[in-house]
Design a protein around this motif. Structure first.
Motif, short mmCIF file in Angstrom:
data_model
loop_
_atom_site.label_atom_id
_atom_site.label_comp_id
_atom_site.label_asym_id
_atom_site.label_seq_id
_atom_site.Cartn_x
_atom_site.Cartn_y
_atom_site.Cartn_z
N THR B 55 47.01 17.20 18.04
CA THR B 55 45.88 16.61 17.31
C THR B 55 45.99 15.10 17.23
OG1 THR B 55 45.81 18.64 16.02
CG2 THR B 55 44.54 16.81 15.16
N GLY B 56 47.20 14.61 17.20
CA GLY B 56 47.38 13.15 17.17
C GLY B 56 47.51 12.63 15.74
N THR B 57 48.30 11.59 15.60
CA THR B 57 48.64 11.07 14.27
C THR B 57 47.40 10.68 13.47
OG1 THR B 57 50.49 10.10 15.45
CG2 THR B 57 50.31 9.55 13.13
N GLU B 58 46.49 10.01 14.14
CA GLU B 58 45.33 9.49 13.42
C GLU B 58 44.50 10.60 12.79
OE1 GLU B 58 41.60 6.58 14.39
OE2 GLU B 58 43.32 6.53 15.73
N THR B 59 44.18 11.59 13.62
CA THR B 59 43.37 12.72 13.12
C THR B 59 44.13 13.49 12.05
OG1 THR B 59 42.65 12.86 15.41
CG2 THR B 59 41.89 14.59 13.93
N VAL B 60 45.44 13.70 12.30
CA VAL B 60 46.24 14.44 11.32
C VAL B 60 46.21 13.71 9.98
CG1 VAL B 60 48.60 15.12 10.69
CG2 VAL B 60 47.75 15.56 13.01
N THR B 61 46.36 12.38 10.04
CA THR B 61 46.35 11.59 8.80
C THR B 61 45.00 11.74 8.10
OG1 THR B 61 47.70 10.03 10.03
CG2 THR B 61 46.94 9.31 7.88
N GLN B 62 43.95 11.67 8.89
CA GLN B 62 42.60 11.82 8.30
C GLN B 62 42.42 13.17 7.65
OE1 GLN B 62 39.74 11.15 11.36
NE2 GLN B 62 39.95 8.92 11.30
N LEU B 63 42.92 14.20 8.34
CA LEU B 63 42.69 15.57 7.85
C LEU B 63 43.60 15.94 6.68
CD1 LEU B 63 42.22 17.46 11.23
CD2 LEU B 63 40.50 17.07 9.48
N VAL B 64 44.79 15.34 6.63
CA VAL B 64 45.75 15.72 5.58
C VAL B 64 45.60 14.83 4.35
CG1 VAL B 64 48.19 15.89 4.99
CG2 VAL B 64 47.38 16.74 7.19
N PHE B 65 45.50 13.52 4.57
CA PHE B 65 45.42 12.61 3.42
C PHE B 65 43.96 12.37 3.03
CE2 PHE B 65 49.47 11.78 5.45
CZ PHE B 65 50.32 11.93 4.37
N ARG B 66 43.39 13.39 2.40
CA ARG B 66 42.01 13.25 1.92
C ARG B 66 41.90 13.92 0.56
NH1 ARG B 66 38.74 18.06 4.47
NH2 ARG B 66 40.48 19.32 5.22
N ALA B 67 40.81 13.63 -0.10
CA ALA B 67 40.64 14.09 -1.49
C ALA B 67 40.70 15.61 -1.59
CB ALA B 67 39.32 13.57 -2.04
N ARG B 68 40.12 16.30 -0.58
CA ARG B 68 40.05 17.76 -0.63
C ARG B 68 41.45 18.37 -0.65
NH1 ARG B 68 38.03 22.32 -2.31
NH2 ARG B 68 37.82 23.96 -0.76
N VAL B 69 42.34 17.84 0.20
CA VAL B 69 43.71 18.36 0.27
C VAL B 69 44.43 18.09 -1.06
CG1 VAL B 69 45.94 18.23 1.46
CG2 VAL B 69 43.81 18.14 2.77
#
Lengths: 349, 528
Positions: B55-69
């Motif tokens: 998935t790549g670091t950028e996408t992973v960061t976007q998907l993991v470090f968000r308000a929903r998580v």
């Protein structure tokens, strides 16, 4: 005629050498015992003979037939060797009769009668045939295990500490009974045990293992009277080991001058006396009783000798006329001392 | 050294059997098979690692470090923090009251303390959602979770209380400790392992449970993953949520490992062969009765009332017998296939554990056991994504569903198999060999015969677990598959509570034998 011949048998588990070039033979029909401390390799030896374990090198012959030749061997189920283990290893899902009949062919004529005869041989009532192993006492279970092993008329019998789980009284009765059955049927046997008294009374021949090596073998009386070193002396029974100076058929030690066998080594040596050679008497080496442990028929008396207060002697004497602590005694030695044929070693307890 | 002359060999020709290499092949074969199965067990974790890298670091960061998580993490942490201490307290109190006191009707209360196990958590959730529709959010989730999962602490504590050496408590009393201090200083420390074990089990269940929390609209990782998957088939988002969920599981396992400590809790010596005399409650009898009564009313009474009400309301028409029988048949078929598959793949490692233990076996065993602590949703998601990407013909096939069941329930089968193989020690096989049986005959006539009851029980436990499995079944079952759990689920989703009730009843009936078995096992615990 030889039943079992072991030739240069070796077996290792990783860095540990469980058996190291062990060789000995057992005459046909004779009862032999292997003794040794835990980890001496005695059970490994028995399992290789039975076919449960693979040897690294060496040979095992039964009546001249090769059973083991290095890494190759006859599979366990074709060896015709009976095995009785420490806890009997009875099949818990089978009745006593089914356990005994396990080794008999299913369609054998007179199978039931043979099972009844085997029950009788090991002195168990016929009424037990339908019971399950857990309904029997430890001694009865061992009798069933013996009957089960006898059913196939084995060429040789291996006994892996079969009496060790039993109470003292039962143990002796069971041992006598097993000896009688084996003698009647003319089956040679090898007993593995760590109990020296059991080995001495069971076997015609004794093999002593230590750290995987055979250190001494021979008739039990010879080994008891003439062990090759103090450790074996102590292993085979209570022993009093003393430093001595041997000269002209006499051994000079803490207990005074004791007769030494002609031909024994001269000069400094260690000697061994068995407790039955020592008694409290009117004359002899003198000392003071420092402690008494009463044990019924016998007692252990600790004596501080006048000549060597730093090394008290522990003597087992008859339970009659036991001296009191603080009493003065003299110690007499009966018979001659056994002289170890090696350099004097530091005393070890 | 020789004690007799060498043997005569004139009989050699008559008796000599052919020699062959004696090295046993079973350990090598079993290690190979166990290694293969361990690799399969590593698929879900390997998949998550691979997909994260892909998935790549950028996408992973976007998907993991968000308000929903963050919101899901907070929900999960609060749920764990509220539920676990309450469950421990409740399980401990119930175990002490039913085991160590003169509480009237102790045996009945003991049964009632275990009975909620027969209700799948999502059925408990359905009962409460229907009984008190406004009970939602953290309060509702905590209340229902405590009611559903307290038996997980009650059962091991009961077993340990029965195993404790009563002489220890006698000695502590003789050393001047009051009854309360004896409990706190002697009994409670010895309950540490069962309490940790129960707490871990509850913690892992809270992480993996989907149906219960979906029913009362409390968002957890499991509900969020299924929502993502079902609404938009958003692969990366669902997979990253699964990754965080696995990290939560790992955190729980590490926490459990550090809390267990390194003290010895096994008995030193055989102990006294008797039970502790029960404590007189005296004036505390009535207040003490309130606790098991309240638990029984809330955990059993409410579901009984709800189910009874819908049954009466629906009458005979609610029993659509052909559909019910079809779902029951499908459920039983999957349960049987899953139980068989799970048991078969557990055989190599169970055999190694009992017959050939060593460092390799321990590594392989931990691979087999870890997969059981992964939420079913993670295993299902991994299998779905892998089949869609590299083995499309296998997607939503019965074989994949059975494989998922096998991975989810592998530890359950392993524990049963290990115990039953230990019933047949290798010495009995040797005895059979010395009596003329070939190795295969010895295994068939002795080992299999002795292990059969335990293997049967292990298969039953796995099968019963499968009958109420919901998450993996929802994701992996072939289109049109209707099991009791999925039918119940789709009917409650349509708010057709009347039609859903018979399915719930059948699942409870199927879970009863397991509940009875676990209760008996705990009570039969004796001094080892």
């Amino acid at each position: 005629m030889t039943a079992i011949a072991i030739e240069g048998l070796s077996k290792g588990y990783g860095p540990v050498q469980a058996l190291n070039n062990v060789s000995f033979t057992v005459p046909a029909g004779a009862r032999s015992a292997i003794v040794g401390a835990s980890g001496s390799g005695k059970t490994t030896l028995l399992r290789i003979i039975a076919g449960f374990e693979q040897a690294d090198a060496g040979r095992v012959r039964l009546d001249g037939d090769l059973l083991v030749d290095g890494l190759a061997g006859v599979p366990a189920h074709k060896r015709e060797i009976g095995v009785v283990t420490q806890d009997g290893s009875l099949f818990p899902h089978l009745s006593i009769a089914e356990n005994i009949g396990f080794g008999l062919p299913r369609g054998l004529a007179g199978r039931e009668a043979e099972i009844a005869r085997l029950l009788d041989t090991v002195e168990l009532p016929a009424a037990m045939a339908e019971r399950r192993p857990h309904q029997l006492s430890g001694g009865q279970q061992q009798r069933v295990a013996l009957a089960r092993a006898l059913a196939r008329k084995p060429r040789f019998m291996l006994l892996d500490e079969p009496f060790s789980a039993l109470d003292t009284g039962l143990r002796e009765a069971m041992r006598r009974s097993v000896v009688a059955v084996l003698r009647d049927q003319g089956i040679g046997a090898l007993l593995v045990t760590h109990d020296q008294a059991e080995a001495l009374s069971f076997a015609d021949h004794l093999v002593v293992l230590r750290e995987g090596r055979l250190v001494q073998a021979g008739p039990p009386r010879d080994l008891y009277a003439a062990p090759v070193d103090p450790d074996i002396a102590r292993f085979l029974g209570e022993a009093i080991i003393l430093d001595a100076e041997i000269a002209a058929g006499r051994a000079r030690c803490l207990l005074g001058e004791i007769e030494a066998p002609a031909g024994a080594r001269q000069g400094k040596a260690q000697i061994m006396l068995r407790p039955e050679q020592i008694r409290l008497a009117a004359a002899g080496a003198t000392g003071t009783v420092s402690d008494v442990e009463f044990g019924g028929g016998s007692a252990v008396v600790t004596v501080v000798l006048d000549a060597a207060a730093e090394a008290p002697l522990r003597l087992r004497i008859s339970g009659i006329d036991i001296p009191s602590p603080g009493g003065r005694v003299a110690i007499e030695v009966v018979g001659s001392a056994y002289v170890f044929d090696q350099q004097a070693l530091p005393m070890r307890d | 050294m020789s004690i007799a002359s060498p043997a005569a060999t004139h009989e050699t020709a008559r008796r000599q059997q052919p020699l062959r290499r004696l090295s046993p092949r079973a350990p090598a074969i079993m290690t190979g098979l166990a290694g293969l199965i361990a690799l399969i067990c590593l698929i879900p974790l390997g998949f998550l690692v691979a997909i994260t890298i892909q998935t790549g670091t950028e996408t992973v960061t976007q998907l993991v470090f968000r308000a929903r998580v963050a919101e899901l993490l907070l929900n999960t942490a609060l749920l764990e923090l509220c539920t676990i201490p309450l469950s421990i307290g409740l399980g401990l109190a119930l175990a002490w009251l039913t085991e160590r006191t003169t509480l009237p009707g102790r045996r009945l209360w003991a049964w009632l303390a275990v009975a909620p196990l027969a209700l799948p958590a999502f059925v408990q959730g359905y009962a409460w959602a229907s009984f008190a529709p406004h009970l939602q959010g953290l309060t509702g989730a905590t209340l229902i979770s405590v009611l559903a999962y307290s038996p997980f602490t009650y059962l091991p504590v009961v077993a340990q209380l029965r195993r404790l050496d009563p002489a220890l408590e006698d000695v502590a009393t003789a050393l001047g400790r009051s009854p309360a201090r004896v409990f706190l200083e002697v009994v409670l420390p010895q309950l540490r392992l069962p309490l940790c074990g129960g707490a871990l089990l509850i913690g892992l269940h809270l992480l993996s449970e989907y149906g219960l929390f979906a029913m009362i609209r409390f968002d957890t990782f499991a509900t969020a993953i299924i929502d993502q998957f079902q609404s938009s088939y958003n692969g990366p988002a669902a997979n990253m949520l699964a990754g965080v969920l696995v990290l939560c599981c790992l955190g729980l396992l590490l926490l459990d490992g550090s809390l267990r400590g390194r003290e010895r809790y096994a008995r030193v010596g055989s102990g006294a062969p008797r039970a502790m005399p029960p404590r007189q409650l005296g004036g505390w009898t009535l207040p003490a009765l309130c606790l098991p009564l309240a638990y029984a009313v809330l955990a059993l009474g409410v579901p009984a009332y709800t189910l009874g009400r819908w049954l009466i309301f629906g009458g005979a028409e609610a029993w659509r017998v052909p559909e019910l029988l079809a779902a029951l048949g499908t459920t039983i078929a999957y349960a049987a296939a899953g139980a068989l598959a799970t048991t078969i793949i557990a055989v190599p490692i169970a055999w190694l554990c009992v017959r050939n233990p060593g460092p390799w076996q321990r590594k392989l065993e931990s691979c087999h056991v870890y997969v059981g602590s992964l939420p079913g949703i993670v295993i299902a998601l991994a299998l779905v994504t892998i089949t869609v990407r590299v083995a499309l013909p296998l997607y939503q096939t019965s074989a994949m569903l059975v494989l998922a069941y096998a991975l989810i329930f592998l530890p359950r089968a392993l524990i049963g198999l290990r115990g039953s193989l230990a019933q047949a020690p290798v010495e009995l096989e040797w005895a059979a060999a010395a009596l003329g049986r070939t190795p295969l005959q010895a295994v068939a006539q002795v080992t299999l015969r002795l292990a059969a009851p335990g293997v049967g029980a292990a298969m039953a436990l796995v099968g019963l677990g499968i009958t109420t499995e919901l998450t993996a079944t929802l994701l992996l079952a072939p289109n049109g598959t209707r099991t009791l759990a999925t039918e119940f689920w789709s009917l409650t989703a349509e708010i057709d509570y009347v039609a859903a009730t018979p399915y719930a009843l059948l699942m409870i009936l199927l879970s009863l034998p397991m509940t009875i078995l676990l209760h008996r096992q705990a009570r039969s615990a004796q001094a080892q």
